[in-house]
Design an enzyme around this catalytic site. Structure first.
Site, short mmCIF file in Angstrom:
data_model
loop_
_atom_site.label_atom_id
_atom_site.label_comp_id
_atom_site.label_asym_id
_atom_site.label_seq_id
_atom_site.Cartn_x
_atom_site.Cartn_y
_atom_site.Cartn_z
N GLU A 1 0.83 -1.21 0.00
CA GLU A 1 0.00 0.00 0.00
C GLU A 1 0.86 1.25 0.00
O GLU A 1 1.12 1.86 1.06
CB GLU A 1 -0.94 0.02 1.21
CG GLU A 1 -2.04 -1.02 1.13
CD GLU A 1 -3.12 -0.84 2.19
OE1 GLU A 1 -2.97 0.00 3.09
OE2 GLU A 1 -4.13 -1.56 2.11
N GLU B 1 -6.19 -7.48 -1.06
CA GLU B 1 -6.52 -7.36 0.37
C GLU B 1 -7.82 -6.60 0.53
O GLU B 1 -8.03 -5.57 -0.11
CB GLU B 1 -5.39 -6.61 1.09
CG GLU B 1 -5.59 -6.49 2.60
CD GLU B 1 -4.55 -5.59 3.26
OE1 GLU B 1 -3.34 -5.80 3.05
OE2 GLU B 1 -4.98 -4.68 4.00
C1 IDC Z 1 -3.12 -3.80 10.25
C2 IDC Z 1 -3.27 -4.92 11.25
C3 IDC Z 1 -2.88 -4.38 12.62
C4 IDC Z 1 -1.50 -3.76 12.57
C5 IDC Z 1 -1.46 -2.68 11.50
C6 IDC Z 1 -0.08 -2.08 11.32
O1 IDC Z 1 -4.57 -5.45 11.24
O2 IDC Z 1 -2.89 -5.45 13.56
O3 IDC Z 1 -1.23 -3.15 13.82
O4 IDC Z 1 -1.82 -3.27 10.25
O5 IDC Z 1 0.83 -3.07 10.97
C7 IDC Z 1 -4.17 -2.23 5.56
C8 IDC Z 1 -2.80 -2.81 5.61
C9 IDC Z 1 -2.70 -3.84 6.71
C10 IDC Z 1 -3.50 -3.42 7.94
C11 IDC Z 1 -4.98 -3.41 7.54
C12 IDC Z 1 -5.93 -3.10 8.70
O6 IDC Z 1 -2.38 -3.37 4.38
O7 IDC Z 1 -1.32 -3.99 7.03
O8 IDC Z 1 -3.32 -4.35 8.96
N1 IDC Z 1 -5.15 -2.46 6.46
O9 IDC Z 1 -5.66 -1.82 9.22
N2 IDC Z 1 -4.64 -1.39 4.66
C13 IDC Z 1 -5.89 -1.03 5.00
C14 IDC Z 1 -6.23 -1.70 6.15
#
Ligand code: IDC
Length: 355
Positions: free
Chosen positions: A182, A274
């Protein structure tokens, strides 16, 4: 529906004023793999046995016969956060108990990921690719950049990592490479420049693999930044077999984003590597009505998708109940959370149900 929802996250994008330097001077081992192991034959009836080498045909993903297909699967959580949730048992469950087509291996670069132990994470990914291959699953190798959001920050690590992984799996027909999870706080021009440097490294060993390129604004095709897919249409990545990623979180992103996705899909090959059934924080209540609207749209457009995430944490995105990954049972609905039951049901039957 607020447009720039992601900016409210507790993990903000790197401030625009920060000048990316280069990633820490840790280096992965040189690509020492000289001989490519013979490709494992996918078991009969599995997604890889049926569809073989994938390619991009027009705006669609096609199988070895040139038929447009939709792959449905799961994304892991960060491999460093839930090391016990992706293994032969859990992958067997999503393949044989859920009927999933792929696993996405989310290998974070920061936050305790690749940069802290390049050799260890490279070996971990290589081993999991082999595990998925034996099961006849497709596998997405996700270079999970998130903070900082400029993929060029990790360019050196990316080149070394993809050189290693593609050397090890040059004979495979089931590996999809996702070069940047991302990108955020960064222009499409910068993302494209990164892709233009990493894709040749992948192509050297794996000339036919499908490559997924992240898009501006947390893989929103620029929407989160107030842009649109037009900047990509005007300046596309010119390598063949490339798709662009689009991510959504169903409780944050609704009908306006679905309309934008449908519009972009007329011009660009898209892959939802995702998505979540909750807000973009990955937590909070699941919105299954919105999730179903999204997945119905993706079905009609034949856009592949993977749900975040195959983990057993406290957040509502975890498909497994807490504690599941310290055990050996991954099949059945007893080990699944609400979101886990929904996605298993959706993949198995075409209808999502959390019951
Ligand atoms: C989130 C995880 C969370 C973690 C955070 C940072 O669920 O536990 O603390 O990342 O590492 C994304 C990202 C993905 C995120 C997810 C939800 O690709 O890494 O995971 N998310 O926030 N993009 C949109 C949402």
């Amino acid at each position: 529906m607020p447009a720039a929802t992601k900016t409210a996250t507790a993990k903000p994008a790197t401030p625009a004023t920060k000048t990316p330097t280069t990633a820490p001077a840790t280096t992965a081992p040189a690509a020492t793999v000289t001989a490519t192991a013979p490709a494992t034959k996918a078991p009969t009836g599995t997604p890889v046995a049926i569809n073989g080498q994938l390619s991009v045909c027009g705006t669609k993903l096609c199988n070895q016969s040139g038929t447009a297909i939709q792959l449905r699967g799961m994304s892991s959580h960060g491999l460093q956060f839930f090391p016990n949730c992706v293994n032969a048992g859990s992958l067997d469950a999503i393949r044989n108990d859920w009927n999933a087509d792929f696993i996405r291996l989310s290998m974070y670069v920061q936050e305790g990921g690749l940069e802290t132990d390049p050799t260890g994470f490279t070996n971990k990914v290589n081993g999991l690719v082999d595990t998925a291959t034996k099961l006849g699953l497709y596998v997405i190798v996700d270079f999970h950049i998130l903070t900082p959001g400029d993929p060029n920050f990790n360019l050196g690590l990316a080149k070394t990592f993809f050189a290693n992984v593609t050397a090890k799996h040059a004979g495979n027909n089931n590996v999809i490479y996702e070069v940047a999870n991302e990108p955020n706080g960064v222009s499409w021009t910068a993302i494209k420049s990164y892709a233009d440097q990493v894709i040749p490294v992948i192509r050297k060993n794996s000339p036919n693999s499908v490559v997924l390129v992240g898009t501006r604004g947390f893989s929103s095709l620029g929407l989160t930044d107030g842009a649109t897919e037009q900047e990509i249409i005007d300046d596309p990545v010119t390598f063949k077999n490339v798709m662009y990623t689009f991510h959504f979180y169903a409780a944050s992103h609704g009908a306006d984003r679905r309309a934008a996705l449908a519009r972009a899909a007329k011009s660009l090959p898209l892959f939802v590597s995702e998505f979540g059934s909750q807000t973009f924080t990955g937590d909070g209540a699941n919105d299954f009505a919105s999730t179903t609207a999204w997945l119905d749209l993706l079905k009609s457009l034949k856009i592949s998708y993977g749900m975040w995430s195959l983990s057993d944490g406290r957040e509502s995105n975890s498909a497994f109940k807490q504690g599941t990954c310290s055990g050996t049972t991954f099949k059945g609905t007893g080990v699944l959370t609400e979101s886990g039951r929904y996605i298993r049901s959706r993949i198995l039957t075409g209808v999502g149900s959390a019951n």
